[in-house]
Design a protein around this motif. Structure first.
Motif, mmCIF file in Angstrom:
data_model
loop_
_atom_site.group_PDB
_atom_site.id
_atom_site.type_symbol
_atom_site.label_atom_id
_atom_site.label_comp_id
_atom_site.label_asym_id
_atom_site.label_seq_id
_atom_site.Cartn_x
_atom_site.Cartn_y
_atom_site.Cartn_z
ATOM 1 N N TYR A 1 0.837 -1.209 0.000
ATOM 2 C CA TYR A 1 0.000 0.000 0.000
ATOM 3 C C TYR A 1 0.867 1.252 0.000
ATOM 4 O O TYR A 1 0.576 2.225 -0.687
ATOM 5 N N THR A 2 1.962 1.220 0.782
ATOM 6 C CA THR A 2 2.815 2.405 0.855
ATOM 7 C C THR A 2 4.007 2.307 -0.093
ATOM 8 O O THR A 2 4.888 3.155 -0.077
ATOM 9 N N GLY A 3 4.052 1.228 -0.870
ATOM 10 C CA GLY A 3 5.127 1.083 -1.836
ATOM 11 C C GLY A 3 6.460 0.698 -1.236
ATOM 12 O O GLY A 3 7.523 1.071 -1.736
ATOM 13 N N MET A 4 6.430 -0.050 -0.111
ATOM 14 C CA MET A 4 7.688 -0.421 0.532
ATOM 15 C C MET A 4 7.963 -1.917 0.485
ATOM 16 O O MET A 4 8.868 -2.408 1.157
ATOM 17 N N ALA A 5 7.159 -2.651 -0.285
ATOM 18 C CA ALA A 5 7.251 -4.112 -0.260
ATOM 19 C C ALA A 5 8.665 -4.604 -0.588
ATOM 20 O O ALA A 5 9.119 -5.610 -0.060
ATOM 21 N N ASP A 6 9.381 -3.874 -1.438
ATOM 22 C CA ASP A 6 10.734 -4.292 -1.821
ATOM 23 C C ASP A 6 11.685 -4.339 -0.636
ATOM 24 O O ASP A 6 12.643 -5.098 -0.622
ATOM 25 N N ALA A 7 11.404 -3.478 0.347
ATOM 26 C CA ALA A 7 12.332 -3.342 1.466
ATOM 27 C C ALA A 7 11.995 -4.268 2.626
ATOM 28 O O ALA A 7 12.618 -4.182 3.686
ATOM 29 N N ALA A 8 11.033 -5.187 2.428
ATOM 30 C CA ALA A 8 10.477 -5.960 3.552
ATOM 31 C C ALA A 8 11.528 -6.598 4.457
ATOM 32 O O ALA A 8 11.377 -6.610 5.675
ATOM 33 N N GLU A 9 12.617 -7.113 3.869
ATOM 34 C CA GLU A 9 13.566 -7.869 4.687
ATOM 35 C C GLU A 9 14.748 -7.033 5.194
ATOM 36 O O GLU A 9 15.668 -7.548 5.814
ATOM 37 N N ILE A 10 14.711 -5.737 4.921
ATOM 38 C CA ILE A 10 15.815 -4.878 5.377
ATOM 39 C C ILE A 10 15.630 -4.532 6.842
ATOM 40 O O ILE A 10 14.504 -4.347 7.313
ATOM 41 N N LYS A 11 16.732 -4.476 7.584
ATOM 42 C CA LYS A 11 16.644 -4.070 8.979
ATOM 43 C C LYS A 11 16.295 -2.585 9.052
ATOM 44 O O LYS A 11 16.870 -1.775 8.332
ATOM 45 N N ALA A 12 15.354 -2.248 9.930
ATOM 46 C CA ALA A 12 14.815 -0.883 9.940
ATOM 47 C C ALA A 12 15.907 0.167 10.143
ATOM 48 O O ALA A 12 15.855 1.254 9.584
ATOM 49 N N ASN A 13 16.939 -0.173 10.944
ATOM 50 C CA ASN A 13 18.016 0.786 11.190
ATOM 51 C C ASN A 13 18.790 1.127 9.928
ATOM 52 O O ASN A 13 19.441 2.157 9.860
ATOM 53 N N ASN A 14 18.749 0.223 8.925
ATOM 54 C CA ASN A 14 19.531 0.450 7.713
ATOM 55 C C ASN A 14 18.752 1.193 6.636
ATOM 56 O O ASN A 14 19.258 1.403 5.544
ATOM 57 N N LEU A 15 17.514 1.589 6.958
ATOM 58 C CA LEU A 15 16.713 2.312 5.961
ATOM 59 C C LEU A 15 17.206 3.745 5.858
ATOM 60 O O LEU A 15 17.610 4.346 6.850
ATOM 61 N N PRO A 16 17.139 4.318 4.634
ATOM 62 C CA PRO A 16 17.373 5.754 4.541
ATOM 63 C C PRO A 16 16.243 6.497 5.266
ATOM 64 O O PRO A 16 15.144 5.968 5.434
ATOM 65 N N PHE A 17 16.534 7.738 5.674
ATOM 66 C CA PHE A 17 15.624 8.468 6.549
ATOM 67 C C PHE A 17 14.198 8.572 6.001
ATOM 68 O O PHE A 17 13.223 8.316 6.700
ATOM 69 N N GLY A 18 14.091 8.915 4.719
ATOM 70 C CA GLY A 18 12.776 9.095 4.113
ATOM 71 C C GLY A 18 11.956 7.820 4.174
ATOM 72 O O GLY A 18 10.754 7.830 4.459
ATOM 73 N N LYS A 19 12.618 6.696 3.919
ATOM 74 C CA LYS A 19 11.936 5.397 3.968
ATOM 75 C C LYS A 19 11.494 5.083 5.401
ATOM 76 O O LYS A 19 10.479 4.442 5.621
ATOM 77 N N GLY A 20 12.292 5.560 6.359
ATOM 78 C CA GLY A 20 11.934 5.352 7.758
ATOM 79 C C GLY A 20 10.606 6.019 8.086
ATOM 80 O O GLY A 20 9.742 5.432 8.734
ATOM 81 N N ARG A 21 10.448 7.247 7.587
ATOM 82 C CA ARG A 21 9.171 7.948 7.802
ATOM 83 C C ARG A 21 8.010 7.170 7.183
ATOM 84 O O ARG A 21 6.941 7.050 7.762
ATOM 85 N N LEU A 22 8.283 6.637 5.996
ATOM 86 C CA LEU A 22 7.247 5.887 5.282
ATOM 87 C C LEU A 22 6.901 4.602 6.052
ATOM 88 O O LEU A 22 5.733 4.217 6.151
ATOM 89 N N LEU A 23 7.926 3.981 6.617
ATOM 90 C CA LEU A 23 7.693 2.759 7.387
ATOM 91 C C LEU A 23 6.830 3.060 8.611
ATOM 92 O O LEU A 23 5.925 2.309 8.951
ATOM 93 N N GLU A 24 7.093 4.200 9.237
ATOM 94 C CA GLU A 24 6.277 4.566 10.401
ATOM 95 C C GLU A 24 4.803 4.683 10.010
ATOM 96 O O GLU A 24 3.922 4.259 10.761
ATOM 97 N N ILE A 25 4.568 5.250 8.843
ATOM 98 C CA ILE A 25 3.171 5.387 8.391
ATOM 99 C C ILE A 25 2.583 4.009 8.082
ATOM 100 O O ILE A 25 1.457 3.704 8.478
#
Lengths: 250, 324, 294
Positions: free
Chosen positions: A136-160
Motif C-alpha cells: 500500500y505504501t510502496g515499501m514491499a521491496d524493502a520488507a527484509e531490510i533491517k529498519a536501522n539500515n533504511l534511509p531516513f525518508g523510507k523510515g518515515r514511510l515505514l512509520e506510516i
C-alpha cells in the motif's frame, strides 16, 4: 471525530499549553502549525496518552479518552507517528509492520510457545496483512531490510505503514515531511490523500507550509501554548495575528 | 529453503547431536559437565527472554533458580512430595512471585532496574541462609530424592543427562517458538522503543511482567532439576555471583539468541574446569570477558559465528557463480 | 540505664557506618551526575582504599600517612584507567552495556585484588589507638571521631568545590546539559574523567577510615558499594545533603534493626529499604520531584 476540550499542561512552573480546544472532523486532514515551542508535540503527547494533562479533556468519537494509556488508544483506533522516527531498529521492515498488527491478533504466551493451531493461522494472517500494508505504501521491496539500515525518508514511510497496520480511525502525524526532499514530500502528500480517501482521519503537525496549505482542510495555529487561530488554509494565510506571530518569530 | 524450515532443520540437528553425544563419551566426568551445561542453558535462555528480547536486565536471577531448588527440596524432604509434583509447584510459585513483584520492579528502567533486581536477589539469598529450620541454612539441605518415572530412577549420570537435556530441548523449542511469534516481536519492539511499541497497542507493562514470570518459571524448573540431580543444595550456589555469571552467559553467547544462550552456558560451564589449574583465576577472566565482549562484540559469540558463516556462504556462492 | 547506654552505642555505630555509606554514595552521585552512569565498580574503590593502606602499612611497614596517601593515589589511578580504557572508548553507550561494563570492571578489580592479596580478612590498626573515650556516659572509639571528622571535611570540601570553584561549576553544567556545556567551551570529556577521579578518591578514603572498625578483605567492596548506592537512592541522586541524610538514616536503621530485631537480617534491611524507596519514591526522600520528559 476528535474533540480537545480546554487542555492545559504545566511542566514544573512552565505552561506548555493553555486552555487549548479544537475539533477534528471525521474524514478530514487537519494541520496543527506554529513556531517552535508552541506546544504542538506536547498536544500530540497528551492526546496519545504519553503525557497526562494538568486539566481539560480529550474525546474520541464522544468517548472521553483523557486518562487512557497509549496501548488502549491503539485498540480504539488512535495511532501516531513520531517527529524523531521511532522505529524498531533491530527488526526488519516487515516485522515492524507486523508489530502494528498486535491489536489485530490475540495469541498469548502459551499458544505462541506451543504453536497451537490457532496461532499458526493467526501468524499467517499477520504476515499477509503486513505485506499488504507495505505494498500500500510502496515499501514491499524493502520488507527484509533491517529498519536501522533504511534511509531516513523510507523510515518515515515505514512509520506510516506501521501505523496503518493498526487499522486506525485517526492518525496523528508529527512532522511527517521533516527531512524529506521535495520528491519524497510530494509522494507523501499523495499518500496522505490516499489514506484520507480510505476513510481515515488525519491530524498532522508540520513546518512545511506548502504541504500544509496544499493538503489540509483546516488548520489550527498554536503560539506559545495558546490557540492563535483556526480556519481554512486561505483564512489562516490572511489572518493578521498569524502573520505577525510568524514574522515576529523570524 | 525458507527461514522457518531452516530453523526446524537446525533444531533437529542440534537435538540429534544432543541425543548421540553420550555414545562418544567415556566416564562420568564429561557427562556431569554436560548435565551442568544443560541446567545453565535453561537458566541462560530464561534470562535471555528477559534481557535479550525484552531488554530488561535482572541481576537477581539466581534467586529464582534458588527458589525452585529450595521449594522442590523442602517439599520432597520435609513433606515427602513426589519430585515431579514438587517441581510443578516450585515453578508455579516462583513464576507467581515474579508476577507479583514484577509490577513494581519492572516499572523501573536501566540502572534502577538493575539495582532493584540485585536487591531482590540479595534479600532472597539472606532468606535462604537464615531460615535454617526450612532450608538448613548455610550448611545446606541434603537427602533430596532423585526424580523417577515408575521404576526408572534418575540417579546416575547417563540417566540424568537424558532427563536434563530432554527438558532443556523442550525449553529451547518453546522459547524459539515464542521468540518468533507476535509475543516475541512485541518484546523486541519494547526493547527498541517502548514508546512506539505502546502506541502500536503493545501493553508493555503487562507483557514485561509476564515475560519476567515466564523467565522465573523456567529458572525454577532448572533449580528443581538441579536439586533432584545433585540431591544436595546450599545457598552458596544461588548468590549474587551466580546472578552475574548468568548475565555473563547471555552476553557472551549473544543477546536475543537461544542458541547463543547455549553457547554462553557451555563456555562458562567448561571454562572453570580449564582454569582450575590456575585456581580462582576464573573471576578475573569473567570480568575481562564482560568488558571486552560489550566493547568489541556486543552481539555475542553467536553473531561472530554468524558473520563467519555468512562470509563463507557468500564465498561459496561467488565460486559457484564464477564456475557457471 | 543499661538500655539507654546500649541505645547510644547502637546510634553511634549506626551513624559512623552511615557516614561511610554517605561517602560512598557521594562517589556514585558524582559520576552519575556527570555521565548518567551508575558505576557498579564504586565499591571496589572502597575495597582498594582499605587493602592498599593495609598493604603499605602492615606489609611494607610504611608510616600511616604516606600509606593512606599512596592508597588514595593508586585507587584514583585505577579510576582513571577504568574511565580511559572502558568507559570512554565505548561507542554504543546504552544503559545496559554501561551496567555490564561497570560490573565487569568490578569483578576484574576484585579478582585481581584476590590474586594479589589472597582471600584472608585483615584488620587495619586504628589511626589513634583503641582506647575508648568516655563522653557523657557513652563509650566512643577514637576511630569513630576520625570517621565523623573526615566525613564532614570531605562533604564540606565537595560543597565548596561544586558551588564555588570554576571547575566544580563546569562539572555541574555538564550534568545539567552536556551539549550546552560543550558549546560554551567546557571540555566534557575532561569533566567526565574528573568525576571518576573525585569519586574514586572519595571512595578509597571511605574504605580507609572504615577498615579499622570492620576489617577488610578483597570482597568487602560489594556490600559497601551496594549500601552506598542505597544511601544515594534514599537521599536522591541530585541532592548532596540528601545523600548524607540517606547514609546516616540507613546506618541508623541498620544498626537499630540489627540490635533490636535480628542481627542476621542486618544486610537485608538495607535492601528492603532500597526496594521500598525505588517502588514508592524513586526520586529519593530528600529530593524534589523532577518532571520526566518523553
Amino acid at each position: 471525530m476528535l474533540r480537545i476540550d480546554g487542555i492545559t499542561k504545566i511542566f514544573g512552573g512552565l505552561t506548555a499549553l493553555e486552555d487549548v480546544s479544537l475539533f477534528v472532523n471525521k474524514g478530514s486532514i487537519t494541520g496543527v502549525i506554529g513556531p517552535n515551542g508552541a506546544g504542538k508535540t506536547t498536544l500530540f503527547n497528551i492526546v496519545t496518552g504519553l503525557y497526562t494533562q494538568t486539566s481539560g479533556d480529550v474525546y474520541l468519537e464522544e468517548k472521553n479518552i483523557s486518562l487512557y494509556a497509549p496501548e488502549v488508544l491503539a485498540g480504539l483506533g488512535l495511532v501516531r507517528t513520531f517527529q524523531n522516527v521511532e522505529l524498531f531498529g533491530q527488526m526488519t521492515v516487515l516485522e515492524n509492520v507486523m508489530v502494528g498488527l498486535h491489536t489485530k491478533s490475540k495469541s498469548g504466551i502459551i499458544s505462541c510457545s506451543f504453536k497451537l493451531p490457532g496461532q499458526i493461522k493467526e501468524e499467517r494472517y499477520i504476515k499477509e496483512k503486513a505485506l499488504h500494508w507495505l505494498e500500500y505504501t510502496g515499501m514491499a521491496d524493502a520488507a527484509e531490510i533491517k529498519a536501522n539500515n533504511l534511509p531516513f525518508g523510507k523510515g518515515r514511510l515505514l512509520e506510516i505503514s506501521r501505523a496503518l497496520a493498526v487499522e486506525p480511525k485517526l492518525i496523528l502525524m508529527d512532522e511527517p515531511a521533516a527531512g524529506l526532499n521535495s520528491r519524497e514530500t510530494s509522494a507523501l502528500a499523495n499518500l496522505i490523500r490516499k489514506i484520507r480517501e480510505s476513510g481515515i482521519t488525519i491530524v498532522l503537525v508540520e513546518h512545511d507550509m506548502e504541504l500544509v496549505m496544499d493538503i489540509c482542510d483546516s488548520i489550527v495555529v498554536l503560539n506559545l501554548g495558546k490557540k492563535l487561530a483556526e480556519g481554512t488554509p486561505r483564512e489562516i494565510q490572511e489572518n493578521p495575528a498569524v502573520i505577525s506571530a510568524y514574522l515576529g518569530e523570524s | 529453503m525458507t527461514k522457518e524450515k531452516r530453523e526446524i532443520l537446525i533444531f533437529l540437528i542440534f537435538t540429534l547431536a544432543v541425543l548421540i553425544t553420550p555414545l562418544f563419551l567415556r566416564g562420568s566426568y564429561y557427562l556431569n559437565v554436560l548435565v551442568f551445561i544443560g541446567i545453565n542453558t535453561m537458566l541462560a535462555i530464561a534470562l535471555n527472554l528477559l534481557l535479550g528480547y525484552a531488554g530488561q536486565i535482572s541481576l537477581g536471577h539466581a534467586a529464582f533458580f534458588g527458589l525452585g531448588a529450595y521449594i522442590s527440596g523442602i517439599l520432597t524432604t520435609r513433606f515427602s512430595f513426589d519430585p515431579w509434583l514438587a517441581m510443578i509447584i516450585s515453578a508455579l510459585m516462583s513464576g507467581g512471585l515474579a508476577f507479583i513483584i514484577g509490577f513494581p520492579i519492572l516499572k523501573l528502567k536501566g540502572h534502577y532496574l538493575a539495582m532493584a533486581t540485585l536487591g531482590f536477589g540479595i534479600i532472597m539469598f539472606i532468606i535462604f541462609n537464615e531460615t535454617v529450620a526450612l532450608t538448613g541454612g548455610p550448611s545446606g539441605l541434603s537427602g533430596i530424592p532423585n526424580i523417577h518415572i515408575n521404576s526408572l530412577v534418575f540417579d546416575n549420570d547417563l540417566n540424568n543427562y537424558y532427563l536434563i537435556w530432554v527438558i532443556t530441548l523442550m525449553v529451547m523449542l518453546l522459547s524459539i517458538n515464542l521468540s518468533q511469534s507476535r509475543i516475541g516481536r512485541a518484546l523486541r519492539a519494547i526493547h527498541d522503543s517502548e514508546v512506539a511499541a505502546r502506541v502500536m497497542g503493545v501493553n508493555a507493562r503487562v507483557l514485561k511482567v509476564q515475560i519476567f514470570a515466564v523467565s522465573a518459571l523456567i529458572s525454577a524448573v532448572a533449580g528443581s532439576l538441579y536439586a533432584h540431580t545433585m540431591t544436595f543444595i546450599s545457598p552458596a550456589s544461588f548468590g549474587f555471583n551466580f546472578s552475574i555469571e548468568l548475565v555473563t552467559m547471555v552476553i557472551i553467547g549473544g543477546l536475543g539468541s537461544i542458541y547463543g544462550s547455549f553457547l554462553g552456558a557451555a563456555i562458562l560451564t567448561v571454562l572453570p574446569e580449564f582454569l582450575r589449574v590456575l585456581q580462582d583465576f576464573d573471576i578475573v577472566v569473567y570480568g575481562l570477558m564482560l568488558i571486552l565482549m560489550t566493547m568489541f562484540m556486543p552481539g555475542g559469540l553467536i553473531s561472530g559465528l554468524r558473520l563467519i558463516g555468512e562470509a563463507i556462504g557468500s564465498r561459496i556462492k561467488r565460486k559457484s557463480v564464477s564456475n557457471a | 540505664m543499661d538500655n539507654s547506654r546500649q541505645l547510644i552505642q547502637y546510634v553511634l555505630s549506626g551513624l559512623s557506618n552511615g557516614a561511610i555509606y554517605a561517602l560512598i554514595g557521594f562517589g556514585f552521585a558524582i559520576i552519575y551526575n556527570a555521565t548518567g552512569i551508575i558505576n557498579f565498580a564504586q565499591g571496589e574503590f572502597v575495597m582498594l582504599g582499605g587493602m592498599l593502606t593495609l598493604f603499605f602499612l602492615v606489609f611494607l611497614n610504611f608510616p600511616l600517612v604516606p600509606s593512606i596517601v599512596l592508597a588514595i593515589l593508586i585507587s584514583t589511578a585505577v579510576g582513571i584507567a577504568f574511565e580511559r580504557l572502558a568507559i570512554r572508548p565505548l561507542k554504543n553507550a546504552n544503559p545496559l552495556s554501561l551496567v555490564i561494563i561497570t560490573i565487569g570492571a568490578s569483578i576484574l578489580i576484585r579478582g585481581i585484588a584476590m590474586l594479589v592479596w589472597g582471600k584472608d580478612t585483615h584488620a587495619l590498626p586504628a589511626f589513634s589507638g583503641n582506647e575508648p573515650l568516655h563522653i557523657a556516659g557513652a563509650t566512643i572509639m577514637p576511630q569513630h571521631l576520625w570517621i565523623f571528622s573526615i566525613t564532614v571535611l570531605i562533604i564540606a570540601a565537595n560543597k565548596l568545590f561544586f558551588n564555588y570553584s570554576i571547575i566544580g561549576k563546569a562539572m555541574r553544567a555538564c550534568a545539567y546539559n552536556s551539549q550546552a556545556a560543550s558549546l560554551v567551551g567546557i571540555n566534557v570529556k575532561t569533566m567526565v574523567l574528573l568525576s571518576f577521579v573525585i569519586s574514586s578518591a572519595i571512595g578509597s578514603m571511605a574504605g580507609i577510615i572504615i577498615a579499622p572498625l570492620t576489617m577488610t578483605s578483597y570482597d568487602v567492596g560489594i556490600m559497601l558499594g551496594l549500601k552506598g548506592f542505597c544511601a544515594v537512592i534514599i537521599g536522591g541522586m541530585s541532592s548532596g545533603l540528601g545523600t548524607v541524610m540517606g547514609g546516616l538514616l540507613l546506618g541508623l536503621l541498620e544498626s537499630l534493626g540489627a540490635g533490636y530485631i535480628s542481627a542476621s537480617y542486618k544486610d537485608a534491611i538495607a535492601f528492603i529499604i532500597l526496594l521500598l524507596i525505588l517502588f514508592i519514591r524513586p526520586e529519593g526522600l530528600f529530593a524534589k520531584k523532577e518532571t520526566e520528559r518523553v
